[in-house]
Motif scaffolding. Structure first.
Motif, PDB file in Angstrom:
ATOM      1  N   LEU A  40       9.410  16.289   6.044  1.00 36.75           N
ATOM      2  CA  LEU A  40       8.194  15.477   6.142  1.00 36.75           C
ATOM      3  C   LEU A  40       8.176  14.237   5.252  1.00 36.75           C
ATOM      4  O   LEU A  40       7.352  13.347   5.475  1.00 36.75           O
ATOM      5  CB  LEU A  40       6.980  16.348   5.790  1.00 36.75           C
ATOM      6  N   ILE A  41       9.042  14.148   4.265  1.00 33.70           N
ATOM      7  CA  ILE A  41       8.872  13.142   3.208  1.00 33.70           C
ATOM      8  C   ILE A  41       8.952  11.703   3.719  1.00 33.70           C
ATOM      9  O   ILE A  41       8.327  10.809   3.163  1.00 33.70           O
ATOM     10  CB  ILE A  41       9.882  13.369   2.064  1.00 33.70           C
ATOM     11  N   HIS A  42       9.691  11.459   4.799  1.00 37.59           N
ATOM     12  CA  HIS A  42       9.776  10.076   5.297  1.00 37.59           C
ATOM     13  C   HIS A  42       8.791   9.813   6.438  1.00 37.59           C
ATOM     14  O   HIS A  42       8.889   8.803   7.133  1.00 37.59           O
ATOM     15  CB  HIS A  42      11.207   9.733   5.728  1.00 37.59           C
ATOM     16  N   LYS A  70      15.521   7.578  12.347  1.00 36.97           N
ATOM     17  CA  LYS A  70      14.514   7.504  11.288  1.00 36.97           C
ATOM     18  C   LYS A  70      13.169   8.069  11.739  1.00 36.97           C
ATOM     19  O   LYS A  70      12.323   8.401  10.909  1.00 36.97           O
ATOM     20  CB  LYS A  70      14.332   6.042  10.845  1.00 36.97           C
ATOM     21  N   LYS A  71      12.962   8.159  13.049  1.00 46.17           N
ATOM     22  CA  LYS A  71      11.705   8.700  13.579  1.00 46.17           C
ATOM     23  C   LYS A  71      11.688  10.227  13.586  1.00 46.17           C
ATOM     24  O   LYS A  71      10.658  10.827  13.909  1.00 46.17           O
ATOM     25  CB  LYS A  71      11.465   8.189  15.003  1.00 46.17           C
ATOM     26  N   ILE A  72      12.822  10.837  13.239  1.00 43.01           N
ATOM     27  CA  ILE A  72      12.966  12.287  13.380  1.00 43.01           C
ATOM     28  C   ILE A  72      13.037  12.965  12.023  1.00 43.01           C
ATOM     29  O   ILE A  72      13.730  12.504  11.119  1.00 43.01           O
ATOM     30  CB  ILE A  72      14.244  12.611  14.189  1.00 43.01           C
ATOM     31  N   GLY A  73      12.310  14.068  11.898  1.00 42.87           N
ATOM     32  CA  GLY A  73      12.374  14.896  10.707  1.00 42.87           C
ATOM     33  C   GLY A  73      13.026  16.219  11.032  1.00 42.87           C
ATOM     34  O   GLY A  73      12.442  17.053  11.725  1.00 42.87           O
ATOM     35  N   PHE A  74      14.259  16.409  10.545  1.00 40.80           N
ATOM     36  CA  PHE A  74      15.012  17.638  10.806  1.00 40.80           C
ATOM     37  C   PHE A  74      16.077  17.744   9.737  1.00 40.80           C
ATOM     38  O   PHE A  74      16.678  16.745   9.344  1.00 40.80           O
ATOM     39  CB  PHE A  74      15.676  17.574  12.185  1.00 40.80           C
TER      40      PHE A  74
END
Length: 297
Positions: A171-173, A102-106
């Motif tokens: 980026l949304i989360h 959840k800490k990662i945006g990919f």
């Protein structure tokens, strides 16, 4: 908080120690190898003896070969055959991976839903966030898309708009770690500069860990703090962006062009014997040239 790389068996790169002294935690991938499993009878090691750092509040870039495999490992989409992955000093394992991811945006570069809203809502659902129309509109605005696009069909978007939507999915989360593959692709000059400003803001103000890979060396120069070159599955060289991007041998090996600003600075040095140094954007370069000419008067 960030990620580290050095040559196999050796200690982490020299970058790690000063970062620790400045109170920066390490988010590390430490991978000996990952095996291509199409043929179970003949494993091929495509990443070998990697030990990499991607620090919090820095933009780290990757150039060379097998970059997508590294991105898949750091994003926790693929498990290395050996080694460990650490996020916020926590070793990733089967029990905590769902929370750490959840800490990662990919995201994979494809769209599976019909509309913008459906696509972004699906991302929120994956990260266990409630569907939030305001959040979707705010994210669209942040990446340079009008909030009115929320109900647009994705197949009606231009290639540049689809690239922005891809960034919105990342980026949304509000991830701590942002992983971007060729982020400036299909963007015009204005939107490319807006993206660069946004990523710098996220680095400086929000202390995001940002990892990028791109063939746009002008963007690499503007964005990167540190660069790794991967060759034959190993770290061949790593260092300051000016060192890497001014080295013609490295760039040729990676099939990359020298950034325009560095090429100009080298030309001035060779033709006029004037060392104006390297800068990462045109405005700073012009200021230096102005100051130099003023001193010569």
């Amino acid at each position: 908080e960030g990620v580290i790389a050095s040559l196999g068996g050796q200690t982490a790169i020299n970058l790690a120690e000063p970062l620790m002294k400045r109170g920066v935690k390490i988010i590390g991938t430490d991978c000996d190898a990952i095996e291509r499993a199409e043929n179970r009878d003949s494993f091929e090691k495509i990443l070998k003896d990697l030990d990499m750092i991607f620090p919090e509040g820095y933009i780290t870039s990757l150039i060379g070969d097998n970059i997508n495999e590294i991105l898949n490992i750091v994003s926790l989409n693929r498990k290395p055959s050996s080694g460990t992955i650490r996020i916020d000093d926590t070793v990733v394992n089967g029990k905590n991976i769902k929370n750490l991811i959840k800490k990662i945006g990919f995201c994979i570069k494809e769209f599976k839903e019909e509309t913008v809203k459906e696509e972004l809502s699906k991302v929120l659902k994956f990260y266990k966030n409630k569907e939030d129309e305001k959040r979707i509109k705010d994210t669209l605005k942040m990446v340079g898309l009008p909030p009115t696009y929320i109900n647009r069909k994705i197949d009606t978007l231009s290639s540049g708009e689809k690239q922005k939507l891809m960034l919105a999915k990342v980026l949304i989360h509000n991830p701590k770690i942002i992983i971007l593959d060729n982020p400036t692709k299909d963007l015009d000059y204005f939107n490319r500069n807006q993206l660069i400003k946004l990523l710098k803001l996220m680095k400086l103000r929000y202390k995001k860990t940002i990892i990028i890979t791109t063939t746009d060396t002008n963007a690499l120069l503007e964005l990167s703090d540190y660069i790794y070159e991967i060759e034959d599955g190993r770290i061949n060289i790593h260092g300051d962006k000016y060192v890497i991007l001014s080295n013609e041998t490295i760039l040729k090996r990676c099939n990359l062009h020298m950034p325009k600003i560095i090429r100009f600075s080298k030309l001035v040095k060779n033709k006029k014997n004037i060392n104006i140094g390297y800068r990462d954007n045109l405005n700073d370069l012009m200021k230096d040239i102005y100051r130099f000419t003023e001193r010569r008067k």
